[in-house]
Design a protein around this motif. Structure first.
Motif, PDB file in Angstrom:
ATOM      1  N   LEU A   1       0.719  -1.188  -0.021  1.00  0.00           N
ATOM      2  CA  LEU A   1      -0.078  -0.008   0.089  1.00  0.00           C
ATOM      3  C   LEU A   1       0.909   1.349  -0.145  1.00  0.00           C
ATOM      4  CD1 LEU A   1      -2.842  -1.189   2.486  1.00  0.00           C
ATOM      5  CD2 LEU A   1      -3.091  -0.655   0.056  1.00  0.00           C
TER       6      LEU A   1
ATOM      7  N   LEU B   1      -3.231   4.405  -2.185  1.00  0.00           N
ATOM      8  CA  LEU B   1      -3.923   3.493  -2.899  1.00  0.00           C
ATOM      9  C   LEU B   1      -5.028   4.238  -3.963  1.00  0.00           C
ATOM     10  CD1 LEU B   1      -4.315   0.538  -3.931  1.00  0.00           C
ATOM     11  CD2 LEU B   1      -6.125   0.146  -1.920  1.00  0.00           C
TER      12      LEU B   1
ATOM     13  N   ILE C   1      -3.497   6.864   2.811  1.00  0.00           N
ATOM     14  CA  ILE C   1      -3.508   5.804   4.067  1.00  0.00           C
ATOM     15  C   ILE C   1      -2.608   6.530   5.110  1.00  0.00           C
ATOM     16  CG2 ILE C   1      -2.888   3.711   4.739  1.00  0.00           C
ATOM     17  CD1 ILE C   1      -3.712   2.838   2.066  1.00  0.00           C
TER      18      ILE C   1
ATOM     19  N   ILE D   1      -6.235  -0.575   9.132  1.00  0.00           N
ATOM     20  CA  ILE D   1      -5.806   0.504   8.050  1.00  0.00           C
ATOM     21  C   ILE D   1      -6.668   1.637   8.267  1.00  0.00           C
ATOM     22  CG2 ILE D   1      -5.485   0.551   5.448  1.00  0.00           C
ATOM     23  CD1 ILE D   1      -5.540  -2.296   5.581  1.00  0.00           C
TER      24      ILE D   1
ATOM     25  N   THR E   1      -7.400   5.464   6.691  1.00  0.00           N
ATOM     26  CA  THR E   1      -7.206   6.323   5.774  1.00  0.00           C
ATOM     27  C   THR E   1      -7.368   7.907   6.134  1.00  0.00           C
ATOM     28  OG1 THR E   1      -9.685   6.569   4.994  1.00  0.00           O
ATOM     29  CG2 THR E   1      -8.491   4.528   4.189  1.00  0.00           C
TER      30      THR E   1
ATOM     31  N   GLU F   1     -10.995  -2.425  -4.036  1.00  0.00           N
ATOM     32  CA  GLU F   1      -9.415  -2.284  -4.555  1.00  0.00           C
ATOM     33  C   GLU F   1      -8.478  -2.892  -3.268  1.00  0.00           C
ATOM     34  OE1 GLU F   1      -6.411  -2.340  -7.168  1.00  0.00           O
ATOM     35  OE2 GLU F   1      -8.446  -1.946  -7.588  1.00  0.00           O
ATOM     36  N   LEU F   2      -8.843  -2.264  -2.018  1.00  0.00           N
ATOM     37  CA  LEU F   2      -8.216  -2.848  -0.880  1.00  0.00           C
ATOM     38  C   LEU F   2      -8.344  -4.255  -0.700  1.00  0.00           C
ATOM     39  CD1 LEU F   2      -6.449  -2.069   1.587  1.00  0.00           C
ATOM     40  CD2 LEU F   2      -8.603  -1.922   2.836  1.00  0.00           C
TER      41      LEU F   2
END
Length: 451
Positions: A64, A102, A107, A138, A140, A156-157
């Protein structure tokens, strides 16, 4: 709208973060995968931090595009009172990765935690099998401005996590969604456990906040729960600040230092991230971005495509794998890895098409039979009688016969009903047993009909 996410995902390890208890909590009877350490019993000391969990957390951070904190990493005690925490605190690390990105979403940080148990308030019971399983969180920045943007980011993650092999994917995901709109305070929605759930919760919460502001009410800064069955959010409590958790360094766990050697070892085994693979497929194989995204949607599919294009034209292979292969997989509700189709099967199949041993129509029928079929594509084609492409004069004869035998369809065509051409096309395919080339057939039929 401004939205930021805090995504918790379990790491893929055989044992828990600070003890040797197994992590297959879903397969075990309630409260059997436990020990004094993962229950944080008085006097029980944690083992050294699970090395595989650290490796997986590092890999995901690097995939990432995060910077890695090379200062001392240590665990803190995050205090809150809830039935799934037997000791009243959760072990959570300082950030391992920070300032990642990403697809344009920043992030802020990635850190490790131990999972709490599973509390079932409707039954008043807690299963501690999950307690102590390693997690990453995680976090963001609030860079998403619509529910659709948040949904796309989560998709997508999850793809990155699946590629890494170091996390357990959407099935263990729990997201806290923070959202605010102009003129309102930030509201957090807790423990949403799917991409679809996050999308629905955001849609509801944005409408709720807009309606409050329209009526002249303030949006309260609070934590809410999303009730998916009713598609609403309900207030849980006022939003906590960091001070409410009374963080202190955990005295039972010594600090760790992540070395350059550890980082290099992870870089050497780390798979290429899917978003980077998309760019390379476009550059190396000359295919469009949409095709590259479909072909990289699963790691096994992407790897197989790269094997296939060693033998075949990349654009031709991409078209069939993106359209027809994915159509068949979607219809059968299976991933590529479950299909049993290998690169050699696709090479043989696509060669048959390129060499005009079979028609496009025949190819569609053959590929539908390929998932979990021990026969080769050629054997499938022979069994179905689909080998061979009829010559132009045979197509011409079949087209003439179709036109002569179906005057109503001919009249309909001349009256502007273009669908009648498809009917005549079907008649030609019947007469040639599906071995006529569709493109040539349409051309011949149009010529005959215009005479």
């Amino acid at each position: 709208m401004m939205c930021g996410l805090e995504i918790h995902v379990q790491l893929e390890t055989d044992s828990k973060l600070f003890c040797n208890c197994p992590t297959n909590y879903q397969e075990a009877a309630a409260n059997t995968n436990i020990c004094p350490v993962c229950l944080n019993q008085p006097g029980a000391k944690p083992f050294p931090t699970n090395e595989k969990a650290i490796e997986n957390a590092l890999m995901i951070s690097l995939m990432l595009n995060c910077k890695i904190d090379k200062n001392f990493t240590y665990f803190m005690r995050k205090h809150y009172d809830y039935p799934d925490l037997p000791c009243g605190y959760q072990k959570t690390s300082v950030p391992i990765g920070y300032e990642g990105e990403l697809n344009g979403i920043r992030i802020r940080e990635i850190h490790m935690e131990e999972d709490p148990g599973q509390y079932k308030p409707d039954r008043g019971i807690v299963d501690f099998n999950r307690s102590g399983i390693p997690l990453i969180e995680i976090v963001t920045e609030p860079d998403m401005h619509s529910p659709e943007e948040a949904r796309n980011f989560l998709k997508e993650l999850i793809r990155v996590l699946e590629y890494s092999g170091g996390a357990r994917g959407e099935g263990t995901m729990r997201a806290d969604v923070n959202v605010s709109i102009n003129g309102g305070n930030r509201v957090e929605m807790k423990n949403i456990n799917s991409i679809k759930g996050a999308y629905k919760a955001l849609n509801f919460e944005v409408i709720r906040q807009k309606n409050l502001l329209k009526r002249g009410h303030a949006v309260k800064q609070e934590t809410r729960a999303y009730l998916e069955s009713q598609m609403i959010t309900v207030s849980m409590r006022d939003k906590e600040n960091a001070d409410d958790y009374r963080f202190i360094p955990d005295p039972d766990l010594p600090p760790m230092k992540i070395s350059d050697e550890q980082i290099n070892n992870v870089l050497n085994i780390m798979p290429e991230a899917p978003h980077n693979k998309v760019k390379r497929f476009v550059s190396d194989y000359g295919i469009d971005e949409e095709s590259a995204k479909v072909l990289t949607s699963e790691l096994d599919l992407a790897q197989t495509y790269e094997e296939v294009v060693k033998e075949l034209n990349p654009k031709f292979a991409a078209k069939w794998m993106k359209d027809e292969l994915k159509r068949v997989l979607t219809y059968n509700k299976m991933g590529f890895a479950e299909s049993g189709i290998v690169a050699d099967d696709l090479i043989e199949f696509l060669n048959m098409l390129q060499n005009k041993e079979i028609t496009t129509k025949a190819g569609q029928r053959i590929i539908e039979q390929m998932p979990n079929n021990k026969q080769t594509p050629k054997a499938i084609a022979e069994e179905l009688g689909l080998i061979g492409v009829v010559k132009d004069d045979e197509v011409q004869a079949a087209a003439k016969q179709a036109v002569e035998e179906n005057p109503k369809a001919v009249n309909d065509y001349h009256n502007g009903e273009k669908a009648s051409l498809n009917f005549l096309m079907g008649q030609v395919m019947r007469l040639t047993k599906g071995k006529a080339d569709p493109r040539e057939t349409v051309k011949i039929l149009k010529e005959l009909l215009e005479e």
